[in-house]
Each structure stands twice: as C-alpha cells, then as structure tokens.
Design an enzyme around this catalytic site. Structure first.
Site, PDB file in Angstrom:
ATOM      1  CB  CYS A  54      -0.971   0.000   1.180  1.00  0.00           C
ATOM      2  SG  CYS A  54      -0.201   0.331   2.770  1.00  0.00           S
ATOM      3  CB  CYS A  58      15.260   1.958  12.100  1.00  0.00           C
ATOM      4  SG  CYS A  58      15.025   3.015  13.521  1.00  0.00           S
TER       5      CYS A  58
HETATM    6 FE    FE Z   1       0.356  -1.632   3.780  1.00  0.00          FE
END
Ligand code: FE
Length: 147
Positions: free
Chosen positions: A108, A128
């Site tokens: 996404c 991180c």
């Molecule tokens: Fe996503």
C-alpha cells in the site's frame, strides 16, 4: 473513543485519506501517510519481545516477524530482515539533509521507517520501524489487537 473492532477490518485500500486519518488518529496517520517519525522510546513496540507478526497498520500485510526482531538500543522496533522478500519496498530518501533508505509497505506504499547498514551479523541491516506503522498479532492468538 472509537472501537476495537474497527482495527480488525483491513479493507483500507479503498478508504479515502480523510477516512484513514480518522481511523488511524493524527499521530499514526502522520507517520504512515506523511512520512513522520515517532519519538524514540515512545512507541508501543520498541521493547516488545512477544512472539508474533507485525502487520501494516493500513493494509494488514505481514511485514515483520518477532523472529528477526532485536534490541538495537535505538528506541524503535528493529528487525534484521522483513517477513518476506516482497513485504517492503526500499526507496532513496534525501530529506532532512541526510541520505537514507526509506522503507515502505510494498502493498500500500505506507511509510514504515528506514533501513540502515549497521544491523546484526544475520544480514548487516537494521530495519528501524515506527511502532505507529505496525499492528502486532501475537502467535496463536488469532486476531489479537490492542489499542
Ligand atoms: Fe500496507
């Protein structure tokens, strides 16, 4: 306050940015959709050691596993590799006067954090990641989400 049930619905691909902002709340929205960074040692997962999987807070994709999580001392959840080869996408980031590699959800495009070349021997990499970008699902618990 909104409910707990909503976070189990990951049909977020079709949601508008304003719906997402409402659902995630200002802080998480800022990190995920405006490339923000939570303050170190303030997120809910930097010190979590439970077994389970970390999902994208927007689309629900499995991004990281507790098996590759380690204590980097940074104050952010740190992993030495993603859950699979195509879970995340890495992009050059020259913002804030630094050359870094941004990590986003492959599915996404939501912002997750950055990857640095100072990780442990397993890969030499440190992913991180902001706690705000993740939803943790504990092993064997089916669908356990906390707010
Ligand atoms: Fe996503």
């Amino acid at each position: 306050m909104s409910s707990k049930e909503e976070m189990t619905d990951k049909g977020n691909a079709a949601k508008s940015e304003s719906e997402l902002r409402q659902e995630l709340g200002e802080e998480r929205y800022h990190v995920l959709r405006e490339k923000g960074t939570e303050r170190a040692f303030t997120g809910k997962y930097w010190d979590l050691k439970d077994d389970g999987t970390y999902h994208c807070a927007v689309c629900g994709e499995v991004l990281f596993s507790s098996e590759t999580k380690y204590d980097s001392g940074s104050g952010w959840p740190s992993f030495y590799q993603p859950a699979s080869g195509d879970a995340v996408k890495e992009l050059p980031d020259s913002s804030h006067g630094m050359l870094r590699t941004e990590v986003v959800c492959q599915k996404c495009g939501s912002h997750l954090g950055h990857v640095f070349p100072d990780g442990p021997p397993q890969s030499g990499l440190r992913y991180c990641i902001n706690s705000a970008s993740l939803d943790f699902e504990k092993s064997g618990s089916g669908e356990e989400k906390e707010d």
